[in-house]
Write a protein that holds these residues in place. Structure first.
Motif, short mmCIF file in Angstrom:
data_model
loop_
_atom_site.label_atom_id
_atom_site.label_comp_id
_atom_site.label_asym_id
_atom_site.label_seq_id
_atom_site.Cartn_x
_atom_site.Cartn_y
_atom_site.Cartn_z
N GLU A 29 0.83 -1.20 0.00
CA GLU A 29 0.00 0.00 0.00
C GLU A 29 0.87 1.24 0.00
N PHE A 41 6.01 4.61 -3.96
CA PHE A 41 5.57 3.23 -3.73
C PHE A 41 6.68 2.25 -4.10
N ALA A 43 6.90 -1.81 -4.37
CA ALA A 43 6.13 -3.05 -4.31
C ALA A 43 6.89 -4.14 -3.57
N ARG A 56 0.47 -0.75 -6.83
CA ARG A 56 -0.04 -0.84 -5.45
C ARG A 56 -1.40 -1.50 -5.40
#
Length: 413
Positions: A29, A41, A43, A56
């Motif tokens: 998230e 972000f 992953a 995400r």
């Protein structure tokens, strides 16, 4: 990586499951930074290892039954407004090309699918990618998913998928080695750029700028991990990342850097005098590290307990330091060697692999890292290379990056 790589990884994982089991993996998230700003972000690496998808709020579910398996991927649904601000979201056809998964749905459908799978197949246990470090929260979503499952499906046993994945990631496939080889070539460009520009009075952030610029010329917009680039007394902070220091004439410059290429991360360290010429003491210590590194690359081959590799590095480096008159007893080695000498690399720079009880085998890739820190002399550096175990012995993947005193001084001439 081709879709076949990810498909094979899912197949291998599913083979480790028992009939009647389900596995759930989450990409992770967004983490809020402040106000309406989020951190970039990143992953979950295991999710990428199984799917090739970096978006995400994505979920993968794997099911194994009696003579049948199923896989389903959930991705974010199209949202014109959100995509105007934050860029296009991956579409089902693109996700299929990347991952090799045919059954793809949108994220809002995962709860109904989970309920159906549990009811239809009488799921007895569910795997989650649970990765905890003491005092540190895991943001890949496994914690909240575990709570969700324990509340909604209390009869299902929660199992940890991490031990299976750590064994899978231990041995690299040919496509992973190819990606690492390209990462090494780009890493070389960055390190050589720093060497060529090095001079007394240069700030650490200027070295970093040279490194980052060289990487960008190859399409790498951020390093594989936070670059460690330091000079002088800052070399005595092992994971230094402030970049505010200034290299004074005679200081050693330490760098511990890497490149992520096609998910695989290199990890290379070099140390050089900012003025391009080693002093007698710098030369003395560097030669100890270099001879130790060479010794290890001449020795490593299949069949050596991984737990012994670090010990072998420490013991041989001690002999070099003793012969150089730096220390007399092995009890003193901790004064000059502050960290381990071998860790695996791959999808993570400190790769999440099951290596503690392993023996070296073809396809393993780990660092041979020789660090020497002599605070009294003001000299701290490390010589770190990436070792691939082969059928016959080993190969230094980063050997082409200047590493002898003669090679480094020639570049800095």
């Amino acid at each position: 990586m081709e879709a076949l790589f990810f498909s094979e990884n899912r197949r291998t994982f599913t083979e480790q499951m028992e009939p009647g089991e389900l596995a759930v993996f989450l990409s992770g998230e967004l983490l809020r930074k402040s106000a309406d700003d989020d951190y970039p972000f990143h992953a979950n690496r295991n999710f990428i290892y199984l799917t090739g998808i970096e978006q995400r709020d994505s979920i993968l579910m794997l099911y194994k039954g009696d003579g049948e398996t199923a896989e389903k991927l959930f991705i974010l649904a199209p949202d014109a407004y959100a995509e105007r601000w934050n860029g296009a979201r991956i579409k089902p056809d693109e996700a299929e090309r990347r991952s090799g998964i045919v059954d793809i749905a949108y994220s809002g459908e995962w709860q109904a699918y989970l309920a159906e799978m549990v009811r239809k197949h009488d799921i007895r246990s569910i795997y989650l990618d649970i990765d905890h470090q003491k005092g540190r929260r895991n943001w890949n979503g496994a914690d909240w998913m575990k709570q969700y499952l324990e509340t909604g499906y209390p009869e299902a046993e929660i199992k940890n998928s991490l031990p299976i994945l750590k064994k899978m990631r231990l041995i690299k496939k040919p496509c992973e080695i190819e990606a690492l080889e390209q990462a090494e070539r780009i890493t070389k460009a960055g390190i050589v750029a720093m060497m060529e520009s090095s001079k007394p009075g240069m700030y650490e952030y200027q070295y970093k700028a040279e490194y980052d610029y060289a990487l960008a010329q190859h399409g790498v917009l951020e390093p594989g991990f936070a670059s460690i680039i330091s000079a002088g007394k800052n070399n005595f902070c092992i994971h230094y990342d402030s970049y505010r220091g200034q290299a004074q004439d005679g200081d050693m410059v330490l760098n511990d850097v890497g490149v992520r290429w096609d998910y695989m991360v290199s990890d290379v360290s070099r140390g050089w005098p900012c003025n391009g010429r080693y002093t007698d003491r710098q030369r003395l210590l560097y030669e100890c590290a270099y001879r130790t590194s060479q010794h290890m690359f001449g020795l490593l081959k299949p069949g050596i307990p991984m737990m012994d590799v670090d010990k072998m590095i420490r013991e041989y480096n001690f002999k070099q330091l003793k012969e150089a008159g730096v220390c007399d007893s092995y009890d003193e080695i901790g004064t000059y060697m502050w960290h381990g000498g071998a860790h695996h690399i791959g999808f993570d720079v400190h790769d999440m692999v099951s290596a503690r009880d392993a023996v070296t085998a073809p396809g393993m890739v780990f660092c041979v890292d020789v660090g020497i820190y002599h605070e009294e002399w003001g000299i701290g550096f490390r010589l770190e290379d990436n070792c691939l175990i082969t059928e016959e012995g080993c190969r230094n993947l980063s050997a082409d990056i200047p590493r002898t005193i003669e090679e480094i001084e020639a570049v800095m001439r």
